[in-house]
Design an enzyme around this catalytic site. Structure first.
Site, PDB file in Angstrom:
ATOM      1  N   THR A   1     -14.806  -2.789  -7.731  1.00 29.40           N
ATOM      2  CA  THR A   1     -14.909  -2.929  -6.265  1.00 29.40           C
ATOM      3  C   THR A   1     -16.377  -2.895  -5.839  1.00 29.40           C
ATOM      4  O   THR A   1     -16.831  -3.735  -5.052  1.00 29.40           O
ATOM      5  CB  THR A   1     -14.099  -1.830  -5.551  1.00 29.40           C
ATOM      6  OG1 THR A   1     -12.787  -1.795  -6.113  1.00 29.40           O
ATOM      7  CG2 THR A   1     -13.999  -2.103  -4.071  1.00 29.40           C
TER       8      THR A   1
ATOM      9  N   LYS B   1       0.860  -1.192   0.000  1.00 26.30           N
ATOM     10  CA  LYS B   1       0.000   0.000   0.000  1.00 26.30           C
ATOM     11  C   LYS B   1       0.889   1.232   0.000  1.00 26.30           C
ATOM     12  O   LYS B   1       2.035   1.161   0.428  1.00 26.30           O
ATOM     13  CB  LYS B   1      -0.884   0.000   1.259  1.00 26.30           C
ATOM     14  CG  LYS B   1      -2.080   0.904   1.158  1.00 26.30           C
ATOM     15  CD  LYS B   1      -3.209   0.266   0.365  1.00 26.30           C
ATOM     16  CE  LYS B   1      -4.318   1.241   0.067  1.00 26.30           C
ATOM     17  NZ  LYS B   1      -5.473   0.599  -0.559  1.00 26.30           N
TER      18      LYS B   1
ATOM     19  N   ASP C   1      -6.814   4.441  -4.852  1.00 24.42           N
ATOM     20  CA  ASP C   1      -7.526   4.296  -3.568  1.00 24.42           C
ATOM     21  C   ASP C   1      -8.149   5.678  -3.325  1.00 24.42           C
ATOM     22  O   ASP C   1      -8.351   6.430  -4.297  1.00 24.42           O
ATOM     23  CB  ASP C   1      -6.553   3.900  -2.446  1.00 24.42           C
ATOM     24  CG  ASP C   1      -7.266   3.510  -1.146  1.00 24.42           C
ATOM     25  OD1 ASP C   1      -7.823   2.403  -1.076  1.00 24.42           O
ATOM     26  OD2 ASP C   1      -7.298   4.324  -0.194  1.00 24.42           O
TER      27      ASP C   1
HETATM   28  P1  NDP Z   1     -12.792   7.898  -3.279  1.00 22.07           P
HETATM   29  O1  NDP Z   1     -11.723   8.880  -3.023  1.00 22.07           O
HETATM   30  O2  NDP Z   1     -13.257   7.674  -4.666  1.00 22.07           O
HETATM   31  O3  NDP Z   1     -14.061   8.220  -2.362  1.00 22.07           O
HETATM   32  C1  NDP Z   1     -13.976   8.326  -0.958  1.00 22.07           C
HETATM   33  C2  NDP Z   1     -15.332   8.689  -0.437  1.00 22.07           C
HETATM   34  O4  NDP Z   1     -15.370   8.589   0.985  1.00 22.07           O
HETATM   35  C3  NDP Z   1     -15.699  10.135  -0.758  1.00 22.07           C
HETATM   36  O5  NDP Z   1     -17.085  10.213  -0.953  1.00 22.07           O
HETATM   37  C4  NDP Z   1     -15.274  10.861   0.514  1.00 22.07           C
HETATM   38  O6  NDP Z   1     -15.950  12.075   0.719  1.00 22.07           O
HETATM   39  C5  NDP Z   1     -15.722   9.866   1.542  1.00 22.07           C
HETATM   40  N1  NDP Z   1     -15.130  10.114   2.856  1.00 22.07           N
HETATM   41  C6  NDP Z   1     -15.817  10.372   3.962  1.00 22.07           C
HETATM   42  N2  NDP Z   1     -15.032  10.566   4.993  1.00 22.07           N
HETATM   43  C7  NDP Z   1     -13.799  10.428   4.578  1.00 22.07           C
HETATM   44  C8  NDP Z   1     -12.550  10.507   5.223  1.00 22.07           C
HETATM   45  N3  NDP Z   1     -12.422  10.814   6.513  1.00 22.07           N
HETATM   46  N4  NDP Z   1     -11.473  10.240   4.490  1.00 22.07           N
HETATM   47  C9  NDP Z   1     -11.590   9.963   3.182  1.00 22.07           C
HETATM   48  N5  NDP Z   1     -12.750   9.894   2.524  1.00 22.07           N
HETATM   49  C10 NDP Z   1     -13.854  10.125   3.214  1.00 22.07           C
HETATM   50  O7  NDP Z   1     -12.261   6.515  -2.651  1.00 22.07           O
HETATM   51  P2  NDP Z   1     -12.693   5.022  -2.998  1.00 22.07           P
HETATM   52  O8  NDP Z   1     -14.137   4.951  -3.285  1.00 22.07           O
HETATM   53  O9  NDP Z   1     -11.717   4.486  -3.967  1.00 22.07           O
HETATM   54  O10 NDP Z   1     -12.372   4.298  -1.612  1.00 22.07           O
HETATM   55  C11 NDP Z   1     -13.350   4.214  -0.563  1.00 22.07           C
HETATM   56  C12 NDP Z   1     -12.937   3.117   0.402  1.00 22.07           C
HETATM   57  O11 NDP Z   1     -12.876   1.859  -0.297  1.00 22.07           O
HETATM   58  C13 NDP Z   1     -11.567   3.275   1.055  1.00 22.07           C
HETATM   59  O12 NDP Z   1     -11.606   2.723   2.353  1.00 22.07           O
HETATM   60  C14 NDP Z   1     -10.658   2.422   0.175  1.00 22.07           C
HETATM   61  O13 NDP Z   1      -9.509   1.998   0.853  1.00 22.07           O
HETATM   62  C15 NDP Z   1     -11.601   1.257  -0.114  1.00 22.07           C
HETATM   63  N6  NDP Z   1     -11.282   0.463  -1.289  1.00 22.07           N
HETATM   64  C16 NDP Z   1     -11.150   1.042  -2.524  1.00 22.07           C
HETATM   65  C17 NDP Z   1     -10.904   0.259  -3.636  1.00 22.07           C
HETATM   66  C18 NDP Z   1     -10.861   0.830  -5.012  1.00 22.07           C
HETATM   67  O14 NDP Z   1     -10.795   0.032  -5.968  1.00 22.07           O
HETATM   68  N7  NDP Z   1     -10.959   2.115  -5.203  1.00 22.07           N
HETATM   69  C19 NDP Z   1     -10.647  -1.192  -3.498  1.00 22.07           C
HETATM   70  C20 NDP Z   1     -10.876  -1.707  -2.185  1.00 22.07           C
HETATM   71  C21 NDP Z   1     -11.163  -0.893  -1.123  1.00 22.07           C
HETATM   72  P3  NDP Z   1     -15.210  13.476   0.420  1.00 22.07           P
HETATM   73  O15 NDP Z   1     -15.242  13.614  -1.067  1.00 22.07           O
HETATM   74  O16 NDP Z   1     -16.036  14.463   1.137  1.00 22.07           O
HETATM   75  O17 NDP Z   1     -13.824  13.353   0.967  1.00 22.07           O
END
Ligand code: NDP
Length: 458
Positions: A219, A135, A175
């Site tokens: 995902t 990571k 991520d």
């Molecule tokens: P994105 O950056 O695309 O989206 C993150 C989302 O979470 C946004 O809507 C963001 O809102 C919200 N959010 C709320 N609180 C927090 C915070 N404290 N910190 C960061 N974001 C926050 O990320 P992903 O959708 O790619 O990832 C979401 C989760 O899924 C993570 O835990 C990641 O590790 C996990 N994941 C992702 C994968 C992938 O393929 N992308 C694979 C496996 C797991 P705002 O815009 O207001 O920040």
């Protein structure tokens, strides 16, 4: 008890847990993630205690093979020099090249990088594809940055990262804060420095230069395939159920798309400011336009759908988890659901929780869900569709070929079904019933432990 030290009888496991807490005392997320896994492994450890102790198997599995930290200087639009900290944790390469995303968020620190890297080893093992766990990321905050600033940051980040990665060494992906735009800038800089078109060095690439169809969706789609399997194994139909999804990023959007196509109704989504509630079901085109195109706030949904409601986050429970639904899908970030929030979710009559995010539930929340017979799809298993499809992207890059959307999607579905089967079988074998959290940890651990033993003490 499965993720709580108090029931542990293995002396070896107790010593290892103590060692982790002592050695990583300023890394709470890492301690949380290792405790969740190791405590649930106790029945396996008890069977092999002497051997694991002799080989220091647990001590080795919790120690990253390598951690790289580096300075990332870049110049903002006002001509000022900014400095961020970059990380790459190459945690465990036993099963294949290190594989795991890059996170860009101001909260990034070594504890968060290590917890994510540790989880990734287990997740990747469950896919049954040849990928190790890693990571990376930076405390850079992409919010409010111009396109030019994002490019400059990504180029500077890659100037250092390129020394440590390669298609057979370590393959980063996206991520939080890293999507196709950032991967594009990172890939361009890698290609420029190395003077080679090494497509398999990064995944999540644009479709015109080596990306895989269905990677963007993977995902979220995978999460729903897992959820459907888990519900079906417990004689529950997904069709007709209501769902809420925290987050509105990559995982959340495609979980919503698949949930809807499988017949569920998603009534709420959120971002870090608050959540929208639409009793008629979320209009995902509106969300995509706000989040994927304009990178704006979710509140703007109300400009297009005035009948929807908006609730601001202003307590320790994110507003979205006050909304009643059958299926709860935390797809934002770690520790979104603490014990207090878990109690609300149970009191509201939820049936199942599917972790789209990594470690969205605290260990106390997990315990509470399990005690209250909530079906819990653990992130390591349920969100593994993203990395699995990244591995399929690597396969296509190696073949210099591509598969259609339907071909990739059907492989993803097959992989998710198999992951659920592995979790279910392991849970059954160790009398864990429907505790798929323990099932996922055991199934993954046995595979990694076996391979680590075969490769000797390294
Ligand atoms: P994105 O950056 O695309 O989206 C993150 C989302 O979470 C946004 O809507 C963001 O809102 C919200 N959010 C709320 N609180 C927090 C915070 N404290 N910190 C960061 N974001 C926050 O990320 P992903 O959708 O790619 O990832 C979401 C989760 O899924 C993570 O835990 C990641 O590790 C996990 N994941 C992702 C994968 C992938 O393929 N992308 C694979 C496996 C797991 P705002 O815009 O207001 O920040």
């Amino acid at each position: 008890m499965t993720i709580c030290e108090c029931g542990i009888t293995s002396e070896y496991l107790k010593e290892v847990l103590e060692g982790i807490a002592k050695r990583n005392s300023n890394e709470p997320e890492f301690i949380q993630a290792t405790k969740e896994v190791l405590c649930s492994l106790e029945p396996v450890i008890l069977k092999h205690e002497e051997e694991y102790r002799r080989l220091a198997l647990l001590e080795r599995i919790v120690e990253p093979e390598r951690i790289i930290t580096f300075r990332v200087p870049w110049i903002d639009d006002n001509g000022n020099t900014q400095v961020n900290r970059g990380y790459r944790v190459q945690f465990n390469g036993t099963l294949g090249p290190y594989k795991g995303g890059l996170r860009l968020h101001p909260s990034v620190n070594q504890s968060i990088m290590k917890f994510l890297g540790f989880e990734q080893i287990f997740k990747n093992a469950l896919t049954c594809l040849p990928i190790g766990g890693g990571k990376g990321g930076s405390d850079f905050d992409p919010k409010g940055k111009s396109d030019m600033e994002i490019m400059k940051f990504c180029q500077s980040f890659m100037n250092e990262l390129q020394k440590h990665i390669g298609q057979d060494v370590d393959v980063p992906a996206g991520d939080i804060g890293v999507g196709a735009r950032e991967i594009g800038y990172l890939f361009g800089q890698y290609r420029r420095i190395r003077n080679t078109f090494e497509a398999g060095v990064l995944t999540g690439k644009g479709l015109d230069y080596g990306g895989s169809l269905a990677r963007k969706e993977a995902t979220g789609y995978g999460l729903m395939y897992f959820m459907r399997e888990m519900l079906a194994a417990n004689k529950i139909e997904l069709r007709g159920k209501t769902a809420i999804i925290s987050g509105s990023g990559n995982v959340a959007i495609y979980a919503c798309e698949k949930a809807t196509s499988l017949g569920a109704k998603v009534v709420a989504m959120s971002d870090s400011s608050g959540c929208i509630y639409d009793e008629n079901g979320i209009n995902l085109d509106v969300i995509k336009e706000i989040k994927e195109e304009r990178r704006a706030r979710i509140k703007e949904y109300l400009n297009v759908v005035p009948s929807a409601k908006y609730f601001e986050n202003n307590s320790s429970t994110p507003a979205i988890f006050n909304i009643k639904a059958d299926i709860i899908l935390p797809c934002a970030t770690q520790n979104d659901i603490n014990l207090e929030t878990a109690k609300k979710i149970v009191a509201n009559g939820a049936i199942a929780v599917g972790e789209g995010a990594n470690m969205p539930c605290t260990n106390e929340a997990i315990e509470y869900f399990l005690e209250n017979k909530i079906l819990l799809a653990p992130g390591k298993a349920a969100n593994a569709g993203g990395v699995a499809t990244s591995a399929l992207e690597m396969s296509q890059n190696s073949m210099r070929y591509f598969w259609t959307f339907e071909e990739v999607d059907s492989k993803l579905e097959m992989i998710m079904k198999n992951i659920f089967k592995l979790c279910k079988q392991a849970a059954k074998e160790y009398n864990y019933g429907t505790n798929y959290v323990a099932g996922a940890n055991i199934a993954a651990f046995r595979k990694i432990a076996k391979a680590m033993k075969s490769q000797g003490i390294i």
